[in-house]
Motif scaffolding. Structure first.
Motif, PDB file in Angstrom:
ATOM      1  N   ALA A 186       0.838  -1.207   0.000  1.00  0.00           N
ATOM      2  CA  ALA A 186       0.000   0.000   0.000  1.00  0.00           C
ATOM      3  C   ALA A 186       0.869   1.251   0.000  1.00  0.00           C
ATOM      4  O   ALA A 186       0.595   2.208  -0.739  1.00  0.00           O
ATOM      5  CB  ALA A 186      -0.943  -0.001   1.201  1.00  0.00           C
ATOM      6  N   ALA A 187       1.933   1.258   0.810  1.00  0.00           N
ATOM      7  CA  ALA A 187       2.826   2.418   0.855  1.00  0.00           C
ATOM      8  C   ALA A 187       3.504   2.632  -0.491  1.00  0.00           C
ATOM      9  O   ALA A 187       3.627   3.766  -0.968  1.00  0.00           O
ATOM     10  CB  ALA A 187       3.867   2.239   1.958  1.00  0.00           C
ATOM     11  N   PHE A 188       3.941   1.545  -1.112  1.00  0.00           N
ATOM     12  CA  PHE A 188       4.568   1.647  -2.424  1.00  0.00           C
ATOM     13  C   PHE A 188       3.589   2.210  -3.456  1.00  0.00           C
ATOM     14  O   PHE A 188       3.919   3.111  -4.228  1.00  0.00           O
ATOM     15  CB  PHE A 188       5.074   0.275  -2.891  1.00  0.00           C
ATOM     16  CG  PHE A 188       5.524   0.267  -4.327  1.00  0.00           C
ATOM     17  CD1 PHE A 188       6.762   0.782  -4.682  1.00  0.00           C
ATOM     18  CD2 PHE A 188       4.687  -0.217  -5.333  1.00  0.00           C
ATOM     19  CE1 PHE A 188       7.169   0.807  -6.005  1.00  0.00           C
ATOM     20  CE2 PHE A 188       5.084  -0.192  -6.662  1.00  0.00           C
ATOM     21  CZ  PHE A 188       6.328   0.314  -6.997  1.00  0.00           C
ATOM     22  N   LEU A 189       2.356   1.711  -3.446  1.00  0.00           N
ATOM     23  CA  LEU A 189       1.366   2.167  -4.412  1.00  0.00           C
ATOM     24  C   LEU A 189       0.998   3.636  -4.194  1.00  0.00           C
ATOM     25  O   LEU A 189       0.785   4.372  -5.159  1.00  0.00           O
ATOM     26  CB  LEU A 189       0.127   1.275  -4.365  1.00  0.00           C
ATOM     27  CG  LEU A 189       0.330  -0.137  -4.922  1.00  0.00           C
ATOM     28  CD1 LEU A 189      -0.908  -0.996  -4.669  1.00  0.00           C
ATOM     29  CD2 LEU A 189       0.688  -0.109  -6.398  1.00  0.00           C
ATOM     30  N   LYS A 190       0.942   4.073  -2.939  1.00  0.00           N
ATOM     31  CA  LYS A 190       0.690   5.497  -2.673  1.00  0.00           C
ATOM     32  C   LYS A 190       1.822   6.352  -3.232  1.00  0.00           C
ATOM     33  O   LYS A 190       1.577   7.393  -3.847  1.00  0.00           O
ATOM     34  CB  LYS A 190       0.547   5.755  -1.173  1.00  0.00           C
ATOM     35  CG  LYS A 190      -0.816   5.452  -0.641  1.00  0.00           C
ATOM     36  CD  LYS A 190      -1.062   6.062   0.722  1.00  0.00           C
ATOM     37  CE  LYS A 190      -0.198   5.467   1.793  1.00  0.00           C
ATOM     38  NZ  LYS A 190      -0.605   5.865   3.143  1.00  0.00           N
ATOM     39  N   ASP A 191       3.061   5.917  -3.008  1.00  0.00           N
ATOM     40  CA  ASP A 191       4.205   6.659  -3.547  1.00  0.00           C
ATOM     41  C   ASP A 191       4.186   6.661  -5.072  1.00  0.00           C
ATOM     42  O   ASP A 191       4.485   7.680  -5.705  1.00  0.00           O
ATOM     43  CB  ASP A 191       5.521   6.066  -3.045  1.00  0.00           C
ATOM     44  CG  ASP A 191       5.777   6.338  -1.583  1.00  0.00           C
ATOM     45  OD1 ASP A 191       5.107   7.226  -1.006  1.00  0.00           O
ATOM     46  OD2 ASP A 191       6.649   5.660  -0.997  1.00  0.00           O
TER      47      ASP A 191
END
Length: 196
Positions: free
Chosen positions: A38-43
């Motif tokens: 999720a953090a990667f996709l937000k970035d």
């Protein structure tokens, strides 16, 4: 360098790349899962937004919103996508959700700004009036709230009330550039209206 790294990470994330390695070296677990994914996709969505790829960013953010409905940063980014794609009603709904949950003044300001874009004056004025109620008289926050209330009234064609708000600001701070510019705009509008 960041572009190729993102592509490689995307391919690894999807399991499309299986780097070759000698048999005596253990394999690394390169798949992101859960909150790391999720953090990667937000970035990644933020990167897409910065590059102007609103459609792809929107697809990623919609997926994230379904799996993380309480993540306000995802909703903020989605509001930006909606606004950039001229989906102002959806942008307003997204900012309303963020504003209702965050309590952050910047979120309130974005909510009010997008409300004005949607000609939803009451919610915008409620934000500005809240700021005015909390501020000390004559403080920069009070003057900003008064100016914004005047701007909202100007957009509605309530020129007398708009002028009263701008005059209040200028009485406290004669050099307040935004109130002065808004008052000049108002006077041009009323002059044009009277001459027609």
């Amino acid at each position: 360098m960041r572009g190729p790294l993102i592509v490689l990470l995307s391919l690894l994330l999807l399991g499309c790349v299986n780097p070759t390695r000698p048999d005596d070296v253990p394999a690394l677990d390169v798949r992101l899962q859960g909150e790391q994914q999720a953090a990667f996709l937000k970035d990644y969505a933020a990167l897409l937004l910065s590059r102007g790829d609103y459609d792809e960013a929107g697809r990623i953010l919609e997926t994230l919103r379904r799996s993380h409905p309480d993540d306000l940063e995802v909703t903020r980014q989605l509001a930006e996508v909606y606004e950039k794609n001229d989906q102002l009603e959806l942008a307003l709904l997204a900012w309303e959700r963020v504003h209702g949950r965050s309590g952050d003044r910047r979120d309130a300001a974005e909510y009010a700004r997008v409300a004005l874009l949607n000609e939803q004056f009451e919610p915008a004025e409620a934000v500005f009036q809240g700021w005015l109620d909390e501020a000390s008289p004559g403080s920069p926050d009070a003057l900003m709230a008064l100016n914004n209330l005047g701007y909202s009234r100007l957009l509605q064609g309530d020129y007398a009330q708009a002028e009263a708000y701008f005059e209040q600001v200028l009485a406290a701070d004669p050099l307040h550039t935004r109130a002065r510019a808004n008052l000049e705009w108002l006077r041009r509008l009323t002059f044009k209206h009277e001459s027609d």
